[in-house]
Scaffold this active site. Structure first.
Site: not given
Length: 316
Positions: A135, A102, A42, A227-229, A174, A197
């Protein structure tokens, strides 16, 4: 080992990054501890320690990367198993700390999940955390136990020193990465530039301006993760369009989700340097990607922790 209150130590690993764990253990001259980390039908996680850990200094190597929730639960359950087996000290070695983005309430009713995860790790029974390039540095303060925060920067800097580039500018993609860029620039003895940015929504960024002189320069973009670049590729393309000679990019954590690989492939980045805190599947490896290992750094840090020696000397 000298000055140690523990006669011995053992190195265990979850399923998130076995290759890195095996490399670290090999450098330390230890086999990985015998542990079965599996799942019931499961989806519940099952952990069984197949050797004694009573009174032993234990290290659990586990990145909380994709699948983040499964890998986090594996770590928590392994910590609990060791606590109940009377381990002498439990060290959670987390090369990539998930949920770190976060780290504060950016707007009303936001959770602070990096603090929640820290509480879970402490509640499970960890005595120490060893991690790399959080981070946000303040996450160290979310733990009520010692945190050894390693830096991937020396590994990346060594790579660029060996390339012997001239006219270098280290570029922060950034405002949040300015301190990281400044530290790298200090070691490379070069100036910095900053990409101004804005982020209209999560995983989307827009370039507004470039602060600093990048024309005709070899630009090195540095960040903690890709991450998503979107951020790094938009910055690279903007630098190239504004006259940069060549654009390199470097990051510690290769999250590489969604359209990341396609964006990197089609961007102005000529070489992307990544560290192996997160395993990169073969299908995501491309010609312009260079992977460097953090295993020697973690192995040295873990050895120093066990023998009660200074970890900060690794960064002198």
């Amino acid at each position: 080992m000298k000055n140690s209150i523990f006669a011995d130590y053992k190195v265990f690993a979850g399923n998130s990054n076995r290759a890195l764990a095996e490399e670290i253990a090999s450098i330390m001259g230890k086999p990985l501890g015998k542990a079965t980390v599996a799942t019931f039908s499961d989806g519940e996680i099952s952990v069984n320690l197949a050797e004694t850990v009573r009174g032993v200094d234990c290290y659990i190597i586990q990145s909380t990367c994709n699948s983040v929730n499964n890998n986090l639960m594996e770590l928590l359950i392994m910590i609990d198993a060791m606590k109940r087996a009377s381990a002498g000290r439990i060290n959670a070695v987390i090369p990539y700390y998930g949920y770190a983005r976060q780290d504060r309430k950016a707007k009303a009713r936001d959770p602070i999940t990096s603090k929640l995860v820290a509480d879970l790790i402490v509640a499970a029974g960890a005595d120490r955390v060893v991690t790399m390039d959080l981070h946000a540095a303040q996450i160290q303060g979310y733990f009520d136990i010692p945190v050894d925060h390693l830096l991937g920067m020396p590994v990346i800097v060594k790579h660029f020193l060996e390339k012997k580039l001239d006219d270098i500018v280290v570029v922060s993609p950034d405002h949040g990465s300015v301190t990281r860029a400044r530290n790298v620039a200090q070691y490379l003895n070069c100036p910095i530039a900053i990409v101004d940015k804005r982020r209209p929504e999560p995983n989307k960024s827009e370039i507004m301006n470039i602060i600093g002189n990048i024309e005709g320069k070899n630009c090195i973009l540095v960040d903690d993760m890709i991450d998503t670049a979107g951020t790094i590729t938009n910055a690279a393309n903007a630098l190239k369009n504004l006259g940069a000679k060549d654009v390199f990019a470097a990051a510690t954590h290769a999250v590489l989700s969604g359209p990341a690989i396609e964006r990197i492939e089609n961007s102005a980045i000529s070489e992307l340097i990544l560290l192996n805190t997160i395993p990169v599947p073969e299908e995501k490896k491309i010609a312009k990607m260079t992977m460097l290992s953090v295993a020697p750094l973690f192995a040295e840090a873990m050895t120093r922790i066990h023998s009660n020696e200074s970890v900060s000397k690794l960064f002198d």
